[in-house]
Design a protein around this motif. Structure first.
Motif, short mmCIF file in Angstrom:
data_model
loop_
_atom_site.label_atom_id
_atom_site.label_comp_id
_atom_site.label_asym_id
_atom_site.label_seq_id
_atom_site.Cartn_x
_atom_site.Cartn_y
_atom_site.Cartn_z
N CYS B 75 0.84 -1.20 0.00
CA CYS B 75 0.00 0.00 0.00
C CYS B 75 0.88 1.26 0.00
O CYS B 75 1.62 1.49 0.95
CB CYS B 75 -0.92 0.00 1.21
SG CYS B 75 -1.88 1.51 1.32
N PRO B 76 0.84 2.05 -1.06
CA PRO B 76 1.82 3.14 -1.20
C PRO B 76 1.65 4.29 -0.20
O PRO B 76 2.60 5.02 0.05
CB PRO B 76 1.61 3.63 -2.63
CG PRO B 76 0.22 3.22 -2.98
CD PRO B 76 -0.05 1.96 -2.23
N CYS B 95 -6.70 6.27 1.06
CA CYS B 95 -6.68 5.29 -0.04
C CYS B 95 -6.75 6.04 -1.38
O CYS B 95 -7.65 6.85 -1.60
CB CYS B 95 -7.83 4.31 0.09
SG CYS B 95 -7.93 3.17 -1.30
N ILE B 96 -5.80 5.75 -2.28
CA ILE B 96 -5.82 6.40 -3.60
C ILE B 96 -6.47 5.50 -4.66
O ILE B 96 -6.46 5.82 -5.84
CB ILE B 96 -4.40 6.79 -4.06
CG1 ILE B 96 -3.48 5.57 -4.12
CG2 ILE B 96 -3.81 7.86 -3.14
CD1 ILE B 96 -2.15 5.82 -4.80
N LEU B 97 -6.97 4.35 -4.23
CA LEU B 97 -7.60 3.38 -5.14
C LEU B 97 -6.65 2.91 -6.25
O LEU B 97 -7.03 2.89 -7.42
CB LEU B 97 -8.89 3.96 -5.73
CG LEU B 97 -10.13 3.79 -4.86
CD1 LEU B 97 -11.33 4.48 -5.49
CD2 LEU B 97 -10.46 2.32 -4.63
N CYS B 98 -5.43 2.57 -5.83
CA CYS B 98 -4.49 2.01 -6.81
C CYS B 98 -4.74 0.52 -7.00
O CYS B 98 -4.28 -0.06 -7.96
CB CYS B 98 -3.05 2.24 -6.38
SG CYS B 98 -2.61 1.36 -4.88
N LYS B 99 -5.43 -0.09 -6.05
CA LYS B 99 -5.85 -1.49 -6.10
C LYS B 99 -4.69 -2.48 -6.01
O LYS B 99 -4.86 -3.68 -6.30
CB LYS B 99 -6.71 -1.76 -7.34
CG LYS B 99 -8.04 -1.03 -7.25
CD LYS B 99 -8.81 -1.08 -8.53
CE LYS B 99 -8.43 0.08 -9.41
NZ LYS B 99 -9.04 0.14 -10.69
N ALA B 100 -3.50 -2.00 -5.60
CA ALA B 100 -2.37 -2.91 -5.42
C ALA B 100 -2.69 -3.94 -4.34
O ALA B 100 -2.34 -5.12 -4.46
CB ALA B 100 -1.12 -2.13 -5.05
N MET B 102 -5.56 -5.16 -3.53
CA MET B 102 -6.49 -6.17 -4.04
C MET B 102 -5.73 -7.21 -4.85
O MET B 102 -5.99 -8.41 -4.76
CB MET B 102 -7.56 -5.51 -4.93
CG MET B 102 -8.55 -4.66 -4.15
SD MET B 102 -9.57 -3.64 -5.24
CE MET B 102 -10.47 -4.86 -6.16
#
Ligand code: SF4
Ligand code: SF4
Ligand code: SF4
Lengths: 394, 184
Positions: B75-76, B95-100, B102
């Protein structure tokens, strides 16, 4: 004032011989499609417009992001060979290389900007609250530095006069190094995912660096053919044959890497990597893999480069075109294949829909429209620059 | 006093597949409707045995609150974090919703939440636990498939069950060290 006018005329001029207008028009049309895509995302939200799912959270836009930014770092690598390592045939076309790398990197940023749900949040959180153990943070750092270095290179090439060669060489060297770091780290953005064994190991970081360099050569061969209307002057013959040799070498390395990746993913059928490899070889990605990757990215361009014997520039340009198409599939296939294995069996109640043991992903029209945005940005701004900026070889 | 280490122990042999836990979780946590929008699931395992003596296990599951959490590492922004008690949570505002996360989660425990405009998953119902209540899915279960408690307390039900009975965990080969335990 006169001095300033001189330096401006040194940079700007109308290049009537270059067939830029069709590409500018095509770029504008693609940009328009892309903008409609952006509006759709803003109005309906990513969930409604994109085809990515809970099981396959990274889809087309991650692939196109990788496609653009790695082509850019590949170009920066070739530029670095020219300016930092004094490979003259490449140094001669330094202006085109740096401008291409800069614009293609921006095209890549459009993809990630639209893929991430909160791009503006990203900008300040990467400064206020970075998690340095996350490869994505390093991706942001490296590509941020790459953009900065390319901007400096642009300044040094186009504006700064008299030229400072030591500074140019140092910047080109740094751009090359940061580009390699950025690209290999991008491979590790995938390799760091515990859930996806197909991505693990050294293959993807290496493959991305090597294929990025091949992509840089391919686009340069193609662009020069377009600019000179398939009649590249002999003074560029060493440049073109140098690019074709480097590209051939990189394609050879890609073949080698891909062969061993596939063999090691099949031998003893390692869990999850095996399913990804068979999805490529005989599963839902088979057409992409055999036609897009094996034929377009590897065999066809390699055969054409050999056929050209370093002399027939038109064949080299065609090889470049095929490679640029094929390279898209190398990005897309690998990224999607690694996510097709479900995290639990698709039994009733599991909420996982599987077909032949794999989950499904197909890009939506909205995702293709965002890809059009990146392509449009590239075509529009690059060919606009070709039309109005002096980019001829030194 | 020793720091708490929260865990859930499942006795899946008791599970009726009534899905009361899935409903309780949805209502308790305002989980939006949608195919991909769920914090827990109850998988119907394959039939076992030979006709007419057949058995079927129903296996509820959710975020494993991994001690070595792949989602937290990638999570960045640090939006995903572990509390002192080992509960993996998400700060939705970060949360930036990068989905890493997930893509990194080996249990497919996360999803993009319309409600929070961020990634969401099981929270061990920390808002209830901090008030001394049990998680909703634990409390609602008519046959007590789940027990929630503190692994550092030797007298807790979870500790006693794990001492007395054999158990397994999901995907131990991933070295995530889950805080969810399944009794054999
Ligand atoms: S189960 Fe998935 S979401 Fe939960 S802690 Fe483990 S990796 Fe993270
Ligand atoms: S989607 Fe949100 S929680 Fe997940 S890794 Fe990205 S920033 Fe972190
Ligand atoms: S602990 Fe709470 S959030 Fe987690 S699955 Fe149970 S009800 Fe849902």
């Amino acid at each position: 004032m006169t001095n300033q006018n001189n330096s401006l005329s040194h940079i700007f001029r109308v290049n009537k011989d270059i067939p830029a207008m069709p590409f500018i028009a095509c770029g504008a049309a693609l940009l328009l499609v892309g903008l409609i895509g952006v509006i759709r995302v803003l109005v309906y939200g990513q969930e409604a417009v994109y085809g990515v799912t809970r099981q396959v959270p990274w889809g087309l836009l991650i692939a196109t992001y990788a496609y653009f930014v790695i082509t850019s770092t590949g170009l920066a690598f070739i530029g670095g060979l020219g300016h930092a390592f004094n490979v003259q045939p490449f140094a001669r076309i330094g202006k085109r290389i740096v401008l291409l790398a800069f614009i293609i990197l921006l095209a890549g940023f459009t993809q990630i900007g639209m893929e991430i749900g909160h791009p503006f949040r990203l900008m300040y959180l990467f400064i206020l609250s970075p998690n340095f153990s996350a490869p994505i943070v390093w991706m942001g750092i490296f590509y941020g530095i790459e953009l900065f270095l390319l901007s400096i290179e642009l300044y040094l090439i186009f504006v700064k006069s008299p030229k400072n060669h030591a500074l140019s060489a140092a910047t080109a060297f740094l751009t090359l190094m940061v580009g390699v770091a950025a690209t290999s780290n991008l491979g590790f953005v995938f390799g760091s995912l515990t859930a996806r064994p197909f991505y693990h190991g050294i293959y993807f970081p290496t493959f991305l660096v090597v294929s990025g360099i091949a992509g840089g050569c391919a686009i340069l061969l193609l662009i020069h053919n377009i600019i000179y209307r398939f009649n590249i002057p002999d003074e560029l013959s060493r440049t073109m044959s140098g690019l074709s040799k480097l590209m051939g070498l990189c394609i050879g390395a890609m073949l080698f890497l891909s062969a061993w990746k596939i063999i090691s993913s099949l031998y003893t059928a390692p869990a999850e990597a095996y399913e990804a490899a068979t999805a490529l070889l005989s599963g839902p990605l088979a057409i992409n893999f055999w036609c897009g990757e094996i034929i377009f990215a590897l065999l066809l361009p390699l055969a054409m480069l050999l056929m050209s014997r370093g002399k027939n520039f038109m064949i080299m340009g065609a090889a470049g075109l095929f490679f640029m198409i094929g390279m898209f599939f190398t990005r897309y296939d690998f990224i999607v294949a690694g996510q097709l294995h479900p995290m639990r069996a698709g039994n009733a109640g599991s909420h996982v829909d599987v077909l032949n043991g794999l989950v499904h992903y197909a890009p939506s029209s909205g995702e293709w429209m965002i890809f059009a945005l990146g392509l449009g940005l590239f075509f529009f701004f690059y060919f606009l620059a070709e039309r109005f900026i002096a980019l001829e070889p030194e | 006093m020793k720091r708490k280490r929260y865990a859930i122990v499942f006795d899946t042999k008791k599970c009726l597949n009534c899905k009361a836990c899935t409903v309780a979780c949805k209502f308790e946590n305002y989980v939006p409707v949608g195919d991909d929008s769920y914090r827990l699931w109850v998988t119907e395992m394959p039939l076992e045995g030979r006709f007419p003596v057949l058995r079927q296990e129903f296996r509820p599951s959710q975020c494993q609150h991994c001690e070595n959490a792949p989602c937290e590492k990638v999570c960045p922004t640090g939006a995903t974090f572990r509390t002192a008690e080992g509960v993996v949570l998400i700060d939705y505002d970060k949360c930036i919703l990068c989905k890493a996360c997930m893509a990194a989660c080996p249990y497919d425990a996360r999803f993009v939440s319309k409600k929070h405009d961020a990634v969401e998953k099981c929270t061990f119902c920390m808002h209830r636990v901090s008030e001394g209540r049990e998680p909703a899915c634990v409390e609602t279960c008519p046959v007590r498939v789940r027990e929630f408690g503190d692994l550092n307390d030797p007298d807790s039900t979870v500790s006693r069950l794990l001492n007395q009975r054999a158990y397994y965990q999901l995907k131990p080969e991933k070295n995530t060290r889950p805080r969810l335990f399944y009794l054999k």
